[in-house]
Design an enzyme around this catalytic site. Sequence first.
Site, PDB file in Angstrom:
ATOM      1  N   ALA A 274       1.799   7.262  13.397  1.00 31.53           N
ATOM      2  CA  ALA A 274       1.085   6.183  12.706  1.00 31.53           C
ATOM      3  C   ALA A 274       1.658   4.829  13.130  1.00 31.53           C
ATOM      4  CB  ALA A 274       1.177   6.358  11.196  1.00 31.53           C
ATOM      5  N   GLY A 275       2.967   4.774  13.343  1.00 34.16           N
ATOM      6  CA  GLY A 275       3.605   3.520  13.766  1.00 34.16           C
ATOM      7  C   GLY A 275       3.040   3.017  15.089  1.00 34.16           C
TER       8      GLY A 275
ATOM      9  N   LYS B  21       0.862  -1.185   0.000  1.00 27.00           N
ATOM     10  CA  LYS B  21       0.000   0.000   0.000  1.00 27.00           C
ATOM     11  C   LYS B  21       0.897   1.233   0.000  1.00 27.00           C
ATOM     12  CE  LYS B  21      -1.534   2.701   2.986  1.00 27.00           C
ATOM     13  NZ  LYS B  21      -1.250   3.911   2.185  1.00 27.00           N
TER      14      LYS B  21
ATOM     15  N   CYS C 121      14.079  10.860   6.641  1.00 25.29           N
ATOM     16  CA  CYS C 121      14.026  10.504   8.065  1.00 25.29           C
ATOM     17  C   CYS C 121      15.366  10.683   8.777  1.00 25.29           C
ATOM     18  CB  CYS C 121      13.548   9.065   8.202  1.00 25.29           C
ATOM     19  SG  CYS C 121      14.537   7.919   7.223  1.00 25.29           S
TER      20      CYS C 121
ATOM     21  N   GLU D 298      10.045  16.259  15.020  1.00 21.87           N
ATOM     22  CA  GLU D 298      10.509  16.066  13.650  1.00 21.87           C
ATOM     23  C   GLU D 298       9.762  17.048  12.745  1.00 21.87           C
ATOM     24  OE1 GLU D 298       9.183  12.578  11.415  1.00 21.87           O
ATOM     25  OE2 GLU D 298      11.253  12.254  10.774  1.00 21.87           O
TER      26      GLU D 298
ATOM     27  N   GLU E 284       9.909   1.396  10.672  1.00 25.18           N
ATOM     28  CA  GLU E 284      10.945   2.397  10.351  1.00 25.18           C
ATOM     29  C   GLU E 284      10.259   3.749  10.484  1.00 25.18           C
ATOM     30  OE1 GLU E 284      14.124   2.008   9.531  1.00 25.18           O
ATOM     31  OE2 GLU E 284      14.136  -0.167   9.490  1.00 25.18           O
TER      32      GLU E 284
ATOM     33  N   GLY F 151       7.057   5.093   8.087  1.00 23.78           N
ATOM     34  CA  GLY F 151       6.250   6.310   8.131  1.00 23.78           C
ATOM     35  C   GLY F 151       6.467   7.021   9.445  1.00 23.78           C
TER      36      GLY F 151
ATOM     37  N   THR G 114       6.130   8.259  13.364  1.00 25.06           N
ATOM     38  CA  THR G 114       6.074   7.569  14.655  1.00 25.06           C
ATOM     39  C   THR G 114       4.628   7.496  15.150  1.00 25.06           C
ATOM     40  OG1 THR G 114       8.343   8.115  15.202  1.00 25.06           O
ATOM     41  CG2 THR G 114       6.879   7.723  17.064  1.00 25.06           C
TER      42      THR G 114
HETATM   43  P1  NAD Z   1       2.580   8.700   7.602  1.00 22.62           P
HETATM   44  O1  NAD Z   1       2.830   7.917   8.839  1.00 22.62           O
HETATM   45  O2  NAD Z   1       1.531   9.741   7.636  1.00 22.62           O
HETATM   46  O3  NAD Z   1       2.202   7.713   6.407  1.00 22.62           O
HETATM   47  C1  NAD Z   1       3.051   6.666   5.977  1.00 22.62           C
HETATM   48  C2  NAD Z   1       2.223   5.604   5.283  1.00 22.62           C
HETATM   49  O4  NAD Z   1       1.374   4.998   6.240  1.00 22.62           O
HETATM   50  C3  NAD Z   1       1.298   6.118   4.189  1.00 22.62           C
HETATM   51  O5  NAD Z   1       1.202   5.138   3.183  1.00 22.62           O
HETATM   52  C4  NAD Z   1      -0.033   6.260   4.917  1.00 22.62           C
HETATM   53  O6  NAD Z   1      -1.142   6.206   4.045  1.00 22.62           O
HETATM   54  C5  NAD Z   1       0.025   5.054   5.827  1.00 22.62           C
HETATM   55  N1  NAD Z   1      -0.758   5.103   7.048  1.00 22.62           N
HETATM   56  C6  NAD Z   1      -0.879   6.143   7.911  1.00 22.62           C
HETATM   57  N2  NAD Z   1      -1.665   5.771   8.946  1.00 22.62           N
HETATM   58  C7  NAD Z   1      -2.010   4.477   8.741  1.00 22.62           C
HETATM   59  C8  NAD Z   1      -2.800   3.545   9.451  1.00 22.62           C
HETATM   60  N3  NAD Z   1      -3.413   3.843  10.593  1.00 22.62           N
HETATM   61  N4  NAD Z   1      -2.932   2.302   8.955  1.00 22.62           N
HETATM   62  C9  NAD Z   1      -2.314   1.959   7.808  1.00 22.62           C
HETATM   63  N5  NAD Z   1      -1.592   2.805   7.068  1.00 22.62           N
HETATM   64  C10 NAD Z   1      -1.434   4.054   7.534  1.00 22.62           C
HETATM   65  O7  NAD Z   1       3.988   9.295   7.198  1.00 22.62           O
HETATM   66  P2  NAD Z   1       4.353  10.231   5.958  1.00 22.62           P
HETATM   67  O8  NAD Z   1       3.962  11.627   6.259  1.00 22.62           O
HETATM   68  O9  NAD Z   1       3.842   9.604   4.710  1.00 22.62           O
HETATM   69  O10 NAD Z   1       5.951  10.077   5.945  1.00 22.62           O
HETATM   70  C11 NAD Z   1       6.806  10.850   6.712  1.00 22.62           C
HETATM   71  C12 NAD Z   1       7.282  10.070   7.924  1.00 22.62           C
HETATM   72  O11 NAD Z   1       7.924   8.864   7.540  1.00 22.62           O
HETATM   73  C13 NAD Z   1       8.321  10.845   8.719  1.00 22.62           C
HETATM   74  O12 NAD Z   1       8.033  10.722  10.087  1.00 22.62           O
HETATM   75  C14 NAD Z   1       9.624  10.134   8.389  1.00 22.62           C
HETATM   76  O13 NAD Z   1      10.627  10.260   9.352  1.00 22.62           O
HETATM   77  C15 NAD Z   1       9.161   8.735   8.250  1.00 22.62           C
HETATM   78  N6  NAD Z   1      10.137   7.951   7.464  1.00 22.62           N
HETATM   79  C16 NAD Z   1      10.909   7.030   8.111  1.00 22.62           C
HETATM   80  C17 NAD Z   1      11.877   6.318   7.404  1.00 22.62           C
HETATM   81  C18 NAD Z   1      12.745   5.304   8.088  1.00 22.62           C
HETATM   82  O14 NAD Z   1      13.354   4.494   7.387  1.00 22.62           O
HETATM   83  N7  NAD Z   1      12.866   5.303   9.400  1.00 22.62           N
HETATM   84  C19 NAD Z   1      12.037   6.549   6.041  1.00 22.62           C
HETATM   85  C20 NAD Z   1      11.239   7.508   5.424  1.00 22.62           C
HETATM   86  C21 NAD Z   1      10.276   8.193   6.150  1.00 22.62           C
END
Ligand code: NAD
Length: 489
Positions: free
Chosen positions: A244-245, A188, A296, A395, A262, A240, A242
């Site tokens: 959402a994680g 996804k 990130c 962040e 991640e 994504g 933290t």
């Molecule tokens: P985000 O968490 O908003 O979204 C990331 C993904 O998760 C998207 O596909 C989104 O649609 C999906 N998502 C969000 N909530 C969800 C849920 N409840 N259930 C299932 N899917 C869900 O993040 P973003 O704004 O897209 O990306 C930026 C973030 O990603 C920053 O915090 C960045 O540090 C992090 N990031 C981390 C790494 C790493 O390797 N550690 C790499 C790149 C980006």
Amino acid sequence: MSAVPQTPAELPVKSPECFFINGKWEKPSSNGKLDVISPVTEQVVMQFAEASPADVDKAVAAARAAFDTGPWPRMSAQERGQALLKVAELLKARLPDLASTWTTQVGAPISLTTYLSGQPPELFEYYGTLIQSYPLIDERRTDHGELVRVVKEPVGVCAAITPWNAPLVLLCYKVSAALAAGCTIVAKPAPETPADAYILAECIEAAGLPPGVFNVIPAGRETGDYLIRHPGVDKISFTGSTAAGKHIAAAAAERLARTSFELGGKSAAIILEDADVSKVLPSLVPFSMPITGQVCFSLTRVLVPQSRKQELTDAYVGAISGMKVGDPMDPATQMGPLAMQRQLTRVQGYIAKGKDEGAKLALGGGRPKGFDRGWFVEPTVFMDVQQSMTIAREEIFGPVVSFISYKDEDDAVQKANDTIYGLHGAVYTQDPEHGYQIARRVRSGSVTVNGLIVDPKMPFGGFKQSGTGREGGIEGLEPYFELKTIYFA
Ligand code: NAD
């Protein structure tokens, strides 16, 4: 420089109106659409189908059948490895497409995306080769002499959820390792950047991988939430934020689904007293704000000795103000726009907070002159930043760097570690062994002495709230296995 540069009107994708499910380009179950918007022109570049829960059901059913009864997990590791090498070749043949797709969707400079687009095929090559000789069966004996085989088996159906900033690289870390292990995948991609996953699906289709092994259903977080709660999904591999994680970790815990995370970062560059500024700038400048700060592991907190605060800030500000901001398709551009409007709003909010809380603006803070269209923001540097300030703690995910001064090395390490994150870091010194000693004290998943390196063949991931597990290297393959112990009585 023109304020509204040109970007290609099209993305090199064959079937954006469909999903890739069970080896076919399937029509969606509903009418939802996702707009890919150019961060430069603010215009829609292409529309993609948006997946609904009914599409998730189909994709999970396909991945489930491919795992439970299909050939992929039962093939030899050599056969799977050879198939991945074929995918690598097909991705290589599309390198210019990979770079332009990334730049068009995200606004990352074409020079950078051209350089980094080598990583997706490199990952398929790496795991495709590694799996062919990877030890999957370990023979042991009990104390009573019975034979035991400890075997590594694929974990099952994996949901691969990825963000928008480096869409294909981040997806390929997951897909190449999971496929090598024998898993099947429902990907996804982020709703803003679905195109790269379609190119990968085209390559996987052309490489002849069995149906259902790889499926793509772009959607937003609501449908994503349905996917992560799906009983047919054995493992969730998430990159994504933290926030959402944490949400996904809680949902996965209900059925003890396997997870890897991640997440975000707030990495510190510690410049030690003896550092030579001319050796610091060549890596600190590009890696404090790569992709307009939307990476990130960006080195967003620069820790400088009190005695050299002004000198180091001046040198850094001088170098950053020389960066060429503009059309990301121009090979000379070093910084493009932010990826989307909400990113601009977010970054402007943090800049205002930095000023309100008393940090001193040393550079930028506004929109670059001549750019009234597109989500451009000036590279921004704050000095005299205190640990308690919001810009030092959260962040930002934009081109905003905080200079923070320290008294001595203990204070530098304490400040570097005074964060909920722990993704990356850097230590600059003329004495690499001393740099290593300081790196050992930094609580993060990786640290570079005198620069910034992230190599896909090495483990990458976070301490603390930057994540769990590792991607890349041998360590990035292991989370796609379950261990099974078979005794011969
Ligand atoms: P985000 O968490 O908003 O979204 C990331 C993904 O998760 C998207 O596909 C989104 O649609 C999906 N998502 C969000 N909530 C969800 C849920 N409840 N259930 C299932 N899917 C869900 O993040 P973003 O704004 O897209 O990306 C930026 C973030 O990603 C920053 O915090 C960045 O540090 C992090 N990031 C981390 C790494 C790493 O390797 N550690 C790499 C790149 C980006």
